[in-house]
Design a protein around this motif. Structure first.
Motif, PDB file in Angstrom:
ATOM      1  N   ILE A   1       7.456   4.288   4.065  1.00  0.00           N
ATOM      2  CA  ILE A   1       6.838   4.740   5.307  1.00  0.00           C
ATOM      3  C   ILE A   1       5.547   3.950   5.484  1.00  0.00           C
ATOM      4  CG2 ILE A   1       5.835   6.687   6.552  1.00  0.00           C
ATOM      5  CD1 ILE A   1       7.630   8.508   4.819  1.00  0.00           C
ATOM      6  N   GLN A   2       5.474   3.188   6.561  1.00  0.00           N
ATOM      7  CA  GLN A   2       4.330   2.305   6.777  1.00  0.00           C
ATOM      8  C   GLN A   2       3.107   3.090   7.239  1.00  0.00           C
ATOM      9  OE1 GLN A   2       4.346  -1.255   6.266  1.00  0.00           O
ATOM     10  NE2 GLN A   2       2.191  -0.658   6.213  1.00  0.00           N
ATOM     11  N   MET A   3       1.964   2.786   6.637  1.00  0.00           N
ATOM     12  CA  MET A   3       0.706   3.429   6.973  1.00  0.00           C
ATOM     13  C   MET A   3      -0.357   2.370   7.230  1.00  0.00           C
ATOM     14  SD  MET A   3       1.564   6.672   6.498  1.00  0.00           S
ATOM     15  CE  MET A   3       0.048   7.595   6.291  1.00  0.00           C
ATOM     16  N   VAL A   4      -1.428   2.781   7.915  1.00  0.00           N
ATOM     17  CA  VAL A   4      -2.577   1.906   8.136  1.00  0.00           C
ATOM     18  C   VAL A   4      -3.840   2.695   7.810  1.00  0.00           C
ATOM     19  CG1 VAL A   4      -3.856   0.486   9.774  1.00  0.00           C
ATOM     20  CG2 VAL A   4      -1.369   0.648   9.952  1.00  0.00           C
ATOM     21  N   ALA A   5      -4.671   2.148   6.926  1.00  0.00           N
ATOM     22  CA  ALA A   5      -5.896   2.827   6.514  1.00  0.00           C
ATOM     23  C   ALA A   5      -6.980   2.695   7.584  1.00  0.00           C
ATOM     24  CB  ALA A   5      -6.383   2.245   5.190  1.00  0.00           C
ATOM     25  N   LYS A   6      -8.080   3.425   7.397  1.00  0.00           N
ATOM     26  CA  LYS A   6      -9.176   3.388   8.369  1.00  0.00           C
ATOM     27  C   LYS A   6      -9.785   2.000   8.495  1.00  0.00           C
ATOM     28  CE  LYS A   6     -10.509   8.245   7.932  1.00  0.00           C
ATOM     29  NZ  LYS A   6     -11.583   9.197   7.548  1.00  0.00           N
ATOM     30  N   ASN A   7      -9.696   1.200   7.414  1.00  0.00           N
ATOM     31  CA  ASN A   7     -10.229  -0.163   7.473  1.00  0.00           C
ATOM     32  C   ASN A   7      -9.212  -1.155   8.024  1.00  0.00           C
ATOM     33  OD1 ASN A   7      -8.406  -0.392   5.402  1.00  0.00           O
ATOM     34  ND2 ASN A   7      -9.899  -0.993   3.837  1.00  0.00           N
ATOM     35  N   SER A   8      -8.120  -0.619   8.572  1.00  0.00           N
ATOM     36  CA  SER A   8      -7.057  -1.401   9.225  1.00  0.00           C
ATOM     37  C   SER A   8      -6.125  -2.117   8.251  1.00  0.00           C
ATOM     38  CB  SER A   8      -7.645  -2.433  10.206  1.00  0.00           C
ATOM     39  OG  SER A   8      -8.351  -1.773  11.241  1.00  0.00           O
TER      40      SER A   8
ATOM     41  N   TYR B   1      -0.680  -0.170   4.270  1.00  0.00           N
ATOM     42  CA  TYR B   1      -0.171   0.228   2.962  1.00  0.00           C
ATOM     43  C   TYR B   1       1.084   1.057   3.180  1.00  0.00           C
ATOM     44  CZ  TYR B   1      -2.304   4.865   3.686  1.00  0.00           C
ATOM     45  OH  TYR B   1      -2.636   6.101   4.177  1.00  0.00           O
ATOM     46  N   VAL B   2       1.761   1.374   2.087  1.00  0.00           N
ATOM     47  CA  VAL B   2       3.054   2.044   2.187  1.00  0.00           C
ATOM     48  C   VAL B   2       3.070   3.273   1.287  1.00  0.00           C
ATOM     49  CG1 VAL B   2       5.553   1.797   1.843  1.00  0.00           C
ATOM     50  CG2 VAL B   2       4.211  -0.145   2.681  1.00  0.00           C
ATOM     51  N   VAL B   3       3.591   4.369   1.803  1.00  0.00           N
ATOM     52  CA  VAL B   3       3.895   5.537   0.978  1.00  0.00           C
ATOM     53  C   VAL B   3       5.410   5.692   0.944  1.00  0.00           C
ATOM     54  CG1 VAL B   3       1.709   6.697   1.442  1.00  0.00           C
ATOM     55  CG2 VAL B   3       3.676   7.128   2.936  1.00  0.00           C
ATOM     56  N   TRP B   4       5.879   6.553   0.041  1.00  0.00           N
ATOM     57  CA  TRP B   4       7.315   6.596  -0.228  1.00  0.00           C
ATOM     58  C   TRP B   4       7.856   8.014  -0.230  1.00  0.00           C
ATOM     59  CZ3 TRP B   4       9.937   2.030  -0.644  1.00  0.00           C
ATOM     60  CH2 TRP B   4       9.125   0.887  -0.725  1.00  0.00           C
TER      61      TRP B   4
ATOM     62  N   GLY C   1      12.871  -2.100   2.452  1.00  0.00           N
ATOM     63  CA  GLY C   1      12.009  -1.022   1.982  1.00  0.00           C
ATOM     64  C   GLY C   1      12.192   0.244   2.792  1.00  0.00           C
ATOM     65  N   LYS C   2      12.281   0.091   4.110  1.00  0.00           N
ATOM     66  CA  LYS C   2      12.481   1.257   4.973  1.00  0.00           C
ATOM     67  C   LYS C   2      13.791   1.957   4.645  1.00  0.00           C
ATOM     68  CE  LYS C   2       9.770  -0.783   8.724  1.00  0.00           C
ATOM     69  NZ  LYS C   2       9.809  -1.417  10.063  1.00  0.00           N
ATOM     70  N   GLN C   3      14.800   1.170   4.301  1.00  0.00           N
ATOM     71  CA  GLN C   3      16.094   1.752   3.943  1.00  0.00           C
ATOM     72  C   GLN C   3      16.020   2.522   2.630  1.00  0.00           C
ATOM     73  OE1 GLN C   3      18.839  -1.540   3.916  1.00  0.00           O
ATOM     74  NE2 GLN C   3      18.609  -1.938   6.107  1.00  0.00           N
TER      75      GLN C   3
END
Length: 226
Positions: free
Chosen positions: A60-67, A70-73, A54-56
């Protein structure tokens, strides 16, 4: 929002699955399932995390406020041929899907000889009635799967089915009376062994009693089915 590993990015240059879904007229949850089929994300800690593949491909790995992760692209995901093929199939754009298929596999004579003309209930286009049955079995048992995913190896090779949660491949050997096909089968099996990939093999005898045979093979890989 917090970035995993304290990585910085420009949010204006990324796309959430919700935005991607709106572009194609589908729900964001469905987009995540497509990306999971490709092996680019996987479920973890109540959310989604990116795989190396996926990274390739722009994850882009993300972490929400509730821990929850999730991923954005990156925006170039929208131009990715593999992703576009899945979207076209899901939306019923058969001609567009076949164009993408040809571009992806123009060097593979077998795949050109047997085009994916059969449509499955979950939107995949496959190459035989037996593959429809296999795909339908996985779909009815809510097993996330991809069809004809390109393996992340140096050699050019596509599996028949892939279950990303277990990193498990499925091959259906449907033309074993054909000498060239047997050579192709031998080559694929050698590559599965070379990279120590988990593999389920299905033959025509298995198809005659698919519910029992495939269920049994899946259970050996800790996948529960009804």
């Amino acid at each position: 929002m917090n970035l995993d590993l304290n990585q910085k990015t420009d949010y204006k240059e990324t796309l959430s699955v919700t935005k991607i879904g709106k572009k194609y007229g589908i729900f964001g949850q469905k987009v995540n399932l497509f990306l999971s089929e490709l092996g680019w994300i996987e479920k973890d800690k109540g959310g989604w995390v990116s795989t190396n593949a996926g990274k390739q491909n722009g994850a882009i790995q993300m972490v929400a406020k509730n821990s929850k992760p999730y991923v954005v692209w990156r925006k170039d995901l929208l131009d990715n041929k593999h992703f576009k093929t899945l979207i076209n199939e899901a939306k019923g754009n058969v001609e567009d899907s076949l164009v993408e298929e040809k571009q992806l596999n123009e060097s593979d004579d077998f795949r050109k000889k047997y085009p994916p003309t059969y449509r499955t209930p979950d939107g995949h286009r496959v190459r035989s009635r037996a593959e429809v049955m296999i795909d339908d079995f996985l779909y009815k048992n809510k097993i996330v799967h991809a069809y004809e995913r390109k393996l992340n190896i140096d050699e050019e090779m596509y599996c028949d089915f892939y279950i990303p949660e277990k990193k498990l491949y499925i091959e259906y050997w449907g033309l074993e009376e054909n000498e060239k096909y047997l050579d192709r089968k031998k080559t694929k099996l050698e590559l599965y062994a070379k990279y120590n990939f988990n593999l389920i093999e299905i033959n025509n005898n298995d198809v005659e009693n698919l519910d029992e045979k495939l269920a049994s093979k899946l259970r050996k890989h800790n996948i529960n089915v009804d």
